[in-house]
Design a protein around this motif. Sequence first.
Motif, PDB file in Angstrom:
ATOM      1  N   ASN A 224     -51.840  17.265 -75.406  1.00  0.00           N
ATOM      2  CA  ASN A 224     -52.891  17.134 -76.405  1.00  0.00           C
ATOM      3  C   ASN A 224     -54.124  16.474 -75.797  1.00  0.00           C
ATOM      4  OD1 ASN A 224     -50.948  17.885 -78.581  1.00  0.00           O
ATOM      5  ND2 ASN A 224     -50.078  15.892 -78.059  1.00  0.00           N
ATOM      6  N   ILE A 225     -55.280  16.937 -76.230  1.00  0.00           N
ATOM      7  CA  ILE A 225     -56.566  16.363 -75.823  1.00  0.00           C
ATOM      8  C   ILE A 225     -57.308  15.934 -77.079  1.00  0.00           C
ATOM      9  CG2 ILE A 225     -58.792  16.817 -74.723  1.00  0.00           C
ATOM     10  CD1 ILE A 225     -57.405  19.145 -73.201  1.00  0.00           C
ATOM     11  N   LEU A 226     -57.834  14.706 -77.065  1.00  0.00           N
ATOM     12  CA  LEU A 226     -58.721  14.243 -78.134  1.00  0.00           C
ATOM     13  C   LEU A 226     -59.965  13.667 -77.466  1.00  0.00           C
ATOM     14  CD1 LEU A 226     -59.653  13.525 -80.915  1.00  0.00           C
ATOM     15  CD2 LEU A 226     -58.022  11.615 -80.967  1.00  0.00           C
ATOM     16  N   ALA A 227     -61.021  14.469 -77.424  1.00  0.00           N
ATOM     17  CA  ALA A 227     -62.252  14.093 -76.736  1.00  0.00           C
ATOM     18  C   ALA A 227     -63.340  13.840 -77.771  1.00  0.00           C
ATOM     19  CB  ALA A 227     -62.676  15.193 -75.768  1.00  0.00           C
ATOM     20  N   VAL A 228     -63.748  12.570 -77.895  1.00  0.00           N
ATOM     21  CA  VAL A 228     -64.745  12.154 -78.875  1.00  0.00           C
ATOM     22  C   VAL A 228     -66.101  12.033 -78.186  1.00  0.00           C
ATOM     23  CG1 VAL A 228     -65.422  10.333 -80.484  1.00  0.00           C
ATOM     24  CG2 VAL A 228     -62.999  10.938 -80.221  1.00  0.00           C
ATOM     25  N   SER A 229     -67.089  12.772 -78.677  1.00  0.00           N
ATOM     26  CA  SER A 229     -68.428  12.786 -78.081  1.00  0.00           C
ATOM     27  C   SER A 229     -68.348  12.912 -76.560  1.00  0.00           C
ATOM     28  CB  SER A 229     -69.184  11.506 -78.473  1.00  0.00           C
ATOM     29  OG  SER A 229     -69.273  11.373 -79.867  1.00  0.00           O
ATOM     30  N   PRO A 230     -67.675  13.939 -76.064  1.00  0.00           N
ATOM     31  CA  PRO A 230     -67.390  13.996 -74.630  1.00  0.00           C
ATOM     32  C   PRO A 230     -68.566  14.465 -73.784  1.00  0.00           C
ATOM     33  CG  PRO A 230     -66.552  15.964 -75.691  1.00  0.00           C
ATOM     34  CD  PRO A 230     -67.109  15.088 -76.794  1.00  0.00           C
ATOM     35  N   VAL A 231     -68.660  13.909 -72.587  1.00  0.00           N
ATOM     36  CA  VAL A 231     -69.490  14.509 -71.544  1.00  0.00           C
ATOM     37  C   VAL A 231     -68.827  15.833 -71.160  1.00  0.00           C
ATOM     38  CG1 VAL A 231     -70.321  14.244 -69.183  1.00  0.00           C
ATOM     39  CG2 VAL A 231     -70.228  12.250 -70.710  1.00  0.00           C
ATOM     40  N   GLU A 232     -69.620  16.877 -70.977  1.00  0.00           N
ATOM     41  CA  GLU A 232     -69.039  18.199 -70.755  1.00  0.00           C
ATOM     42  C   GLU A 232     -68.296  18.298 -69.421  1.00  0.00           C
ATOM     43  OE1 GLU A 232     -70.348  22.926 -70.620  1.00  0.00           O
ATOM     44  OE2 GLU A 232     -71.794  21.398 -71.237  1.00  0.00           O
ATOM     45  N   TYR A 233     -68.838  17.675 -68.400  1.00  0.00           N
ATOM     46  CA  TYR A 233     -68.185  17.669 -67.089  1.00  0.00           C
ATOM     47  C   TYR A 233     -68.727  16.491 -66.292  1.00  0.00           C
ATOM     48  CZ  TYR A 233     -72.518  20.133 -65.846  1.00  0.00           C
ATOM     49  OH  TYR A 233     -73.832  20.488 -65.703  1.00  0.00           O
ATOM     50  N   ALA A 234     -68.068  16.143 -65.221  1.00  0.00           N
ATOM     51  CA  ALA A 234     -68.451  14.986 -64.417  1.00  0.00           C
ATOM     52  C   ALA A 234     -69.895  15.102 -63.937  1.00  0.00           C
ATOM     53  CB  ALA A 234     -67.512  14.852 -63.216  1.00  0.00           C
ATOM     54  N   GLY A 235     -70.679  14.060 -64.201  1.00  0.00           N
ATOM     55  CA  GLY A 235     -72.057  14.058 -63.739  1.00  0.00           C
ATOM     56  C   GLY A 235     -72.973  14.996 -64.473  1.00  0.00           C
ATOM     57  N   ALA A 236     -72.602  15.408 -65.691  1.00  0.00           N
ATOM     58  CA  ALA A 236     -73.409  16.387 -66.430  1.00  0.00           C
ATOM     59  C   ALA A 236     -74.803  15.866 -66.752  1.00  0.00           C
ATOM     60  CB  ALA A 236     -72.695  16.786 -67.719  1.00  0.00           C
ATOM     61  N   GLU A 237     -74.973  14.547 -66.819  1.00  0.00           N
ATOM     62  CA  GLU A 237     -76.279  13.987 -67.133  1.00  0.00           C
ATOM     63  C   GLU A 237     -77.241  14.132 -65.953  1.00  0.00           C
ATOM     64  OE1 GLU A 237     -72.997  11.299 -68.854  1.00  0.00           O
ATOM     65  OE2 GLU A 237     -73.460  12.298 -66.952  1.00  0.00           O
ATOM     66  N   HIS A 238     -76.728  14.235 -64.726  1.00  0.00           N
ATOM     67  CA  HIS A 238     -77.565  14.377 -63.533  1.00  0.00           C
ATOM     68  C   HIS A 238     -76.840  15.266 -62.522  1.00  0.00           C
ATOM     69  CE1 HIS A 238     -74.814  11.101 -62.485  1.00  0.00           C
ATOM     70  NE2 HIS A 238     -75.292  10.462 -63.532  1.00  0.00           N
ATOM     71  N   PRO A 239     -76.684  16.546 -62.843  1.00  0.00           N
ATOM     72  CA  PRO A 239     -75.841  17.434 -62.028  1.00  0.00           C
ATOM     73  C   PRO A 239     -76.348  17.631 -60.594  1.00  0.00           C
ATOM     74  CG  PRO A 239     -77.050  18.686 -63.679  1.00  0.00           C
ATOM     75  CD  PRO A 239     -77.228  17.246 -64.018  1.00  0.00           C
ATOM     76  N   GLN A 240     -77.654  17.678 -60.403  1.00  0.00           N
ATOM     77  CA  GLN A 240     -78.161  17.913 -59.050  1.00  0.00           C
ATOM     78  C   GLN A 240     -77.883  16.716 -58.145  1.00  0.00           C
ATOM     79  OE1 GLN A 240     -79.191  20.892 -57.989  1.00  0.00           O
ATOM     80  NE2 GLN A 240     -78.636  21.524 -60.072  1.00  0.00           N
ATOM     81  N   ASP A 241     -78.058  15.518 -58.692  1.00  0.00           N
ATOM     82  CA  ASP A 241     -77.739  14.318 -57.915  1.00  0.00           C
ATOM     83  C   ASP A 241     -76.244  14.263 -57.609  1.00  0.00           C
ATOM     84  OD1 ASP A 241     -80.381  13.585 -58.044  1.00  0.00           O
ATOM     85  OD2 ASP A 241     -80.108  12.180 -59.709  1.00  0.00           O
ATOM     86  N   THR A 242     -75.422  14.620 -58.588  1.00  0.00           N
ATOM     87  CA  THR A 242     -73.971  14.614 -58.382  1.00  0.00           C
ATOM     88  C   THR A 242     -73.569  15.634 -57.330  1.00  0.00           C
ATOM     89  OG1 THR A 242     -73.630  13.946 -60.686  1.00  0.00           O
ATOM     90  CG2 THR A 242     -71.741  14.886 -59.525  1.00  0.00           C
ATOM     91  N   LEU A 243     -74.154  16.829 -57.415  1.00  0.00           N
ATOM     92  CA  LEU A 243     -73.860  17.871 -56.434  1.00  0.00           C
ATOM     93  C   LEU A 243     -74.187  17.394 -55.019  1.00  0.00           C
ATOM     94  CD1 LEU A 243     -73.169  20.820 -55.660  1.00  0.00           C
ATOM     95  CD2 LEU A 243     -75.560  21.390 -56.179  1.00  0.00           C
ATOM     96  N   ARG A 244     -75.331  16.739 -54.879  1.00  0.00           N
ATOM     97  CA  ARG A 244     -75.772  16.289 -53.552  1.00  0.00           C
ATOM     98  C   ARG A 244     -74.969  15.076 -53.064  1.00  0.00           C
ATOM     99  NH1 ARG A 244     -80.549  14.598 -54.899  1.00  0.00           N
ATOM    100  NH2 ARG A 244     -79.876  12.436 -55.051  1.00  0.00           N
ATOM    101  N   ASP A 245     -74.830  14.056 -53.933  1.00  0.00           N
ATOM    102  CA  ASP A 245     -74.291  12.771 -53.484  1.00  0.00           C
ATOM    103  C   ASP A 245     -72.768  12.733 -53.449  1.00  0.00           C
ATOM    104  OD1 ASP A 245     -76.924  11.967 -53.361  1.00  0.00           O
ATOM    105  OD2 ASP A 245     -76.895  10.996 -55.332  1.00  0.00           O
ATOM    106  N   VAL A 246     -72.129  13.451 -54.353  1.00  0.00           N
ATOM    107  CA  VAL A 246     -70.669  13.379 -54.458  1.00  0.00           C
ATOM    108  C   VAL A 246     -69.992  14.557 -53.772  1.00  0.00           C
ATOM    109  CG1 VAL A 246     -68.717  13.244 -56.056  1.00  0.00           C
ATOM    110  CG2 VAL A 246     -70.868  12.082 -56.615  1.00  0.00           C
TER     111      VAL A 246
END
Length: 433
Positions: free
Chosen positions: A319-341
């Motif tokens: 079971n998953i219960l996701a309340v106000s979830p971020v869609e995926y890791a680093g979704a707020e700054h995807p380009q920075d996440t792609l580059r740095d992580v």
Amino acid sequence: MLDALLEVSVVDGWFPIALSVLAVLLLLYLLGRDRTGGWVMTAIIILIVGGLIGGAALWLCANFLDLFGGPVADAAWLWAPLASGAILLAIWNLWRSRWWRKLIAILAIPVFAVTAAVGVNAAYGIDTTIGAMLGISTADPIDIPDPDPAETNDPAEPLYATWKPPADLPAHGETGLVPGGIPNTNSGFDARPAQLYLPPAALVADAPRLPLVIMMMGQPGDPDPQFIAKVLDEHAAAHDGLAPIALVVDQLGDPTADPMCLDTDLGKVESYVMQDVVPWAREHLDVLRSAASWTVAGYSNGGGCAAYFGAKYPEVFGNILAVSPVEYAGAEHPQDTLRDVFGGDQAAYDAVKPANIMAAKAPYPDSTAVFTAGENDPAYVASATALTDAATAAGMAASRFLVPGADHGVSALLGGLDHGFDVLYPRLGLVAP
């Protein structure tokens, strides 16, 4: 004495009122430096300029630097300009004034800043005490009943059909720190102490094995069980004391950091949850064993983690219960996440997004997923919608719920959890289908 101070409420009661009154009195004193028309005009200009500086600084921090890791409450756009204007007025009062005015102006600066911080915090309603705002827990260790090692199989019948509440059933569950903490032997992740909620049915002699919820809060945030405990206590009161055991764990390590629930150079959070927390829970908690009885839950940043773990490990979390979830890791700054992580590796980044994991692992023959968001929280409504669509397409029994009147604060958290457990209670065998 210190614990009593740390437990003072910062969302209601005497403290925020007294702080606001003190701030107003200090502001009036600073405004009364001179009664001439020239000073009145100067003070007005100072307040306007200070307000513009505060608003601009907040905009840069929220939209350009992304220092908050999520949406900013509407109240912040009021409090930041007010505090900035008042602080600039205090600084101006240091110029060519008597020593006592200088002293009061210096003391006023932190008062204005703290008043604004408390006001913004109250709008979210997540950190409810002084200790919570400072990241200091005053929780005591909780006494965990030892599970019966002889009980290795789940009962054939659901709990609602066999449970008879005893006369001494407590009215409420209990919360507290996991005694000694959860060892990070496999991950080495420096998590803050996990906390536990035990429902009334777990506190009686010969307690039944119960379902388990592993939950993660938002960022910034603490592994605080009070919100899920409040919701589960209400459900337990309506169902003869039956509720899941809830283990609230830390996926951040540092409330200002976001390791994104993955194993990266930022920390081995995935190993911590799956190789440290999950085995510890199976060994030390009196919980049912089947995946259908285990729920991974989360709020905001933790909600994105819940979607990730539930998508990747359906054999553990049914079971998953996701309340106000971020869609995926680093979704707020995807380009920075792609580059740095991920070092620019788009395929590696795409591979850890819950929607893509769901598509790759589909179908899910026995997974239930609930995604919620506040109806006035458009970015997270979009996230919850996208995850619901992906889960449905992958064969999960998935649903989306919008909490009426809620944004991204405590009303969305409580409303989302409450609806989620309405959906999950039959699934968990705590009420008849």
